[in-house]
Design a protein around this motif. Structure first.
Motif, PDB file in Angstrom:
ATOM      1  N   LEU A   1       0.824  -1.201   0.000  1.00 53.22           N
ATOM      2  CA  LEU A   1       0.000   0.000   0.000  1.00 53.22           C
ATOM      3  C   LEU A   1       0.862   1.256   0.000  1.00 53.22           C
ATOM      4  O   LEU A   1       0.558   2.225  -0.689  1.00 53.22           O
ATOM      5  CB  LEU A   1      -0.930  -0.010   1.218  1.00 53.22           C
ATOM      6  CG  LEU A   1      -1.892   1.182   1.351  1.00 53.22           C
ATOM      7  CD1 LEU A   1      -2.729   1.349   0.095  1.00 53.22           C
ATOM      8  CD2 LEU A   1      -2.775   1.017   2.572  1.00 53.22           C
ATOM      9  N   GLU A   2       1.971   1.238   0.758  1.00 56.67           N
ATOM     10  CA  GLU A   2       2.819   2.420   0.798  1.00 56.67           C
ATOM     11  C   GLU A   2       3.595   2.630  -0.505  1.00 56.67           C
ATOM     12  O   GLU A   2       4.108   3.723  -0.759  1.00 56.67           O
ATOM     13  CB  GLU A   2       3.806   2.334   1.979  1.00 56.67           C
ATOM     14  CG  GLU A   2       4.674   1.100   1.964  1.00 56.67           C
ATOM     15  CD  GLU A   2       4.062  -0.023   2.773  1.00 56.67           C
ATOM     16  OE1 GLU A   2       4.833  -0.881   3.239  1.00 56.67           O
ATOM     17  OE2 GLU A   2       2.822  -0.037   2.946  1.00 56.67           O
TER      18      GLU A   2
ATOM     19  N   LYS B   1      -6.515   2.237   3.678  1.00 55.55           N
ATOM     20  CA  LYS B   1      -6.608   3.145   2.542  1.00 55.55           C
ATOM     21  C   LYS B   1      -5.507   4.206   2.604  1.00 55.55           C
ATOM     22  O   LYS B   1      -4.959   4.499   3.678  1.00 55.55           O
ATOM     23  CB  LYS B   1      -7.976   3.816   2.499  1.00 55.55           C
ATOM     24  CG  LYS B   1      -8.242   4.746   3.684  1.00 55.55           C
ATOM     25  CD  LYS B   1      -9.622   5.382   3.590  1.00 55.55           C
ATOM     26  CE  LYS B   1      -9.889   6.312   4.782  1.00 55.55           C
ATOM     27  NZ  LYS B   1     -11.222   6.942   4.704  1.00 55.55           N
ATOM     28  N   ARG B   2      -5.228   4.784   1.437  1.00 60.41           N
ATOM     29  CA  ARG B   2      -4.245   5.857   1.340  1.00 60.41           C
ATOM     30  C   ARG B   2      -4.550   6.685   0.106  1.00 60.41           C
ATOM     31  O   ARG B   2      -4.939   6.145  -0.943  1.00 60.41           O
ATOM     32  CB  ARG B   2      -2.829   5.290   1.256  1.00 60.41           C
ATOM     33  CG  ARG B   2      -1.741   6.350   1.343  1.00 60.41           C
ATOM     34  CD  ARG B   2      -0.368   5.711   1.436  1.00 60.41           C
ATOM     35  NE  ARG B   2       0.086   5.209   0.155  1.00 60.41           N
ATOM     36  CZ  ARG B   2       0.698   5.960  -0.771  1.00 60.41           C
ATOM     37  NH1 ARG B   2       0.897   7.249  -0.547  1.00 60.41           N
ATOM     38  NH2 ARG B   2       1.099   5.426  -1.908  1.00 60.41           N
TER      39      ARG B   2
ATOM     40  N   ASP C   1       1.079  11.350  -6.062  1.00 61.66           N
ATOM     41  CA  ASP C   1       2.191  10.448  -5.741  1.00 61.66           C
ATOM     42  C   ASP C   1       2.690   9.833  -7.045  1.00 61.66           C
ATOM     43  O   ASP C   1       2.163   8.827  -7.526  1.00 61.66           O
ATOM     44  CB  ASP C   1       1.735   9.364  -4.762  1.00 61.66           C
ATOM     45  CG  ASP C   1       2.910   8.533  -4.242  1.00 61.66           C
ATOM     46  OD1 ASP C   1       4.031   8.721  -4.726  1.00 61.66           O
ATOM     47  OD2 ASP C   1       2.677   7.699  -3.341  1.00 61.66           O
TER      48      ASP C   1
ATOM     49  N   THR D   1       1.585   9.782   1.688  1.00 60.03           N
ATOM     50  CA  THR D   1       0.481  10.062   2.595  1.00 60.03           C
ATOM     51  C   THR D   1       0.323   8.954   3.627  1.00 60.03           C
ATOM     52  O   THR D   1       0.795   7.830   3.441  1.00 60.03           O
ATOM     53  CB  THR D   1      -0.824  10.222   1.808  1.00 60.03           C
ATOM     54  OG1 THR D   1      -1.026   9.049   1.003  1.00 60.03           O
ATOM     55  CG2 THR D   1      -0.757  11.435   0.897  1.00 60.03           C
ATOM     56  N   ASP D   2      -0.346   9.286   4.714  1.00 58.77           N
ATOM     57  CA  ASP D   2      -0.533   8.342   5.807  1.00 58.77           C
ATOM     58  C   ASP D   2      -1.530   7.249   5.426  1.00 58.77           C
ATOM     59  O   ASP D   2      -2.441   7.453   4.628  1.00 58.77           O
ATOM     60  CB  ASP D   2      -1.042   9.070   7.062  1.00 58.77           C
ATOM     61  CG  ASP D   2      -0.020  10.060   7.594  1.00 58.77           C
ATOM     62  OD1 ASP D   2       1.180   9.836   7.363  1.00 58.77           O
ATOM     63  OD2 ASP D   2      -0.440  11.046   8.224  1.00 58.77           O
ATOM     64  N   ILE D   3      -1.332   6.076   6.023  1.00 58.71           N
ATOM     65  CA  ILE D   3      -2.240   4.945   5.834  1.00 58.71           C
ATOM     66  C   ILE D   3      -3.281   4.964   6.945  1.00 58.71           C
ATOM     67  O   ILE D   3      -2.940   5.091   8.122  1.00 58.71           O
ATOM     68  CB  ILE D   3      -1.464   3.614   5.837  1.00 58.71           C
ATOM     69  CG1 ILE D   3      -0.468   3.575   4.662  1.00 58.71           C
ATOM     70  CG2 ILE D   3      -2.417   2.425   5.780  1.00 58.71           C
ATOM     71  CD1 ILE D   3       0.383   2.323   4.644  1.00 58.71           C
ATOM     72  N   GLU D   4      -4.547   4.849   6.586  1.00 57.83           N
ATOM     73  CA  GLU D   4      -5.639   4.877   7.538  1.00 57.83           C
ATOM     74  C   GLU D   4      -6.531   3.659   7.339  1.00 57.83           C
ATOM     75  O   GLU D   4      -6.443   2.962   6.331  1.00 57.83           O
ATOM     76  CB  GLU D   4      -6.471   6.160   7.364  1.00 57.83           C
ATOM     77  CG  GLU D   4      -5.673   7.447   7.480  1.00 57.83           C
ATOM     78  CD  GLU D   4      -6.520   8.663   7.160  1.00 57.83           C
ATOM     79  OE1 GLU D   4      -7.682   8.457   6.728  1.00 57.83           O
ATOM     80  OE2 GLU D   4      -6.038   9.795   7.328  1.00 57.83           O
TER      81      GLU D   4
END
Length: 319
Positions: A255-256, A285-286, A295, A304-307
């Protein structure tokens, strides 16, 4: 002289033993035998320790050794059964080889034996699924062919055969390489079949299907006009939120690491048309695109941060 000899004899110790075993204390021997029969240890060094266990249980050595004996006896029993089972399997192997020697196909025999113990409704459903799978692979079976009254020469039959072979390889995603032994004049038939099968494969893939939108519309007889509200990825407008999944990126992408560099090329146009792009992997999600941020996978681009994904509101989104 005689006196001197007597004096010497007086200082000599008689070590001569009598014949037979030394006498026993009959009462002590009887007590010892009774104690052994009763299972009571006669040694003063008896082990009276206990082993703390679950709850209030604290087994002692007698309890421990009792279960050791029970389990060892059961292990010996299992070993005997295993030896018997080994012999039976050897006999079964010999019987299968005898059936094979008489022309029985063992794999089909195993399937028949399994089907014999299967419920009829389950058996019919399984066969229907299998026939459908084979049809999807370009090898339909178990159907009634339509009568083709038009005569075909051997060349046409051979071309169709190699076309079907190429179609199957294309559906399976194999390389566009003619197989060994193919006649040179049949290579084009094989390649045409491969392209047809590959098109079917890509048309049904969620990653590449959008690229076939116009072609599918033409095949369905839909004429696309500017006045029609055709729901395609690029026509939903810049206000739409695009939601991407794992299948939209290269295999193994985390995901990152989801960005424009790892994105499948077929989804680049959709990302460009969307105002915001959200990537959702396994409940997380990101954001990889929003006003003022994209990105692009560059080393200096912030991630961005992963939530937690939670309940996504996809009313204004497309996938």
């Amino acid at each position: 002289m005689a006196e001197n000899i007597s004096a010497l004899n007086a200082n000599v110790v008689n070590i001569k033993r009598g014949r037979g075993r030394p006498p026993k204390d009959a009462a002590a021997a009887a007590a010892k035998a009774e104690a052994m029969i009763a299972g009571v240890a006669t040694t003063p060094l008896e082990d009276r320790r206990t082993a703390p266990a679950f709850g209030s249980n604290e087994p002692d050595i007698a309890c421990f050794l009792k279960h050791v004996q029970i389990l060892r006896a059961k292990d010996e029993e299992i070993a005997k059964v295993k030896l018997t089972l080994k012999g039976l399997n050897k006999q079964k192997k010999d019987l299968r080889q005898a059936a094979k020697a008489e022309g029985i196909v063992l794999g089909e025999l195993d399937r028949a034996l399994e089907d014999a113990d299967t419920e009829q409704v389950d058996l019919v459903a399984r066969e229907q699924r299998y026939h459908l799978y084979m049809e999807w692979l370009g090898k339909p079976i178990g159907f009634q062919p339509e009568l083709d009254l038009a005569p075909k020469n051997s060349a046409e039959i051979e071309q169709q055969r190699w076309f079907n072979r190429g179609d199957q390889d294309g559906r399976l995603g194999k390389a566009r390489t003619p197989p060994e032994g193919i006649p040179p004049d049949m290579i084009q038939s094989f390649l045409h079949g491969w392209e047809d099968g590959q098109a079917k494969l890509m048309r049904e893939s969620p990653v590449t299907a959008p690229a076939f939108g116009e072609q599918l519309a033409e095949e369905a007889g839909i004429e696309a006009t500017p006045d029609q509200e055709v729901q395609t990825l690029t026509e939903l407008g810049p206000r739409a939120i695009l939601i991407l999944r794992e299948e939209d990126f290269r295999a193994g992408t985390l995901l990152e690491d989801a960005n424009l560099l790892t994105l499948h090329p077929s989804r680049l146009d959709a990302v460009a048309a969307a105002e915001s792009v959200l990537v959702v992997f396994n409940g997380a999600k990101r954001v990889i695109k929003e006003p003022g941020y994209v990105d692009d996978g560059a080393s200096d681009t912030p991630v961005t941060d992963i939530e937690e994904a939670g309940d996504l509101d996809e009313a204004d989104a497309f996938v």
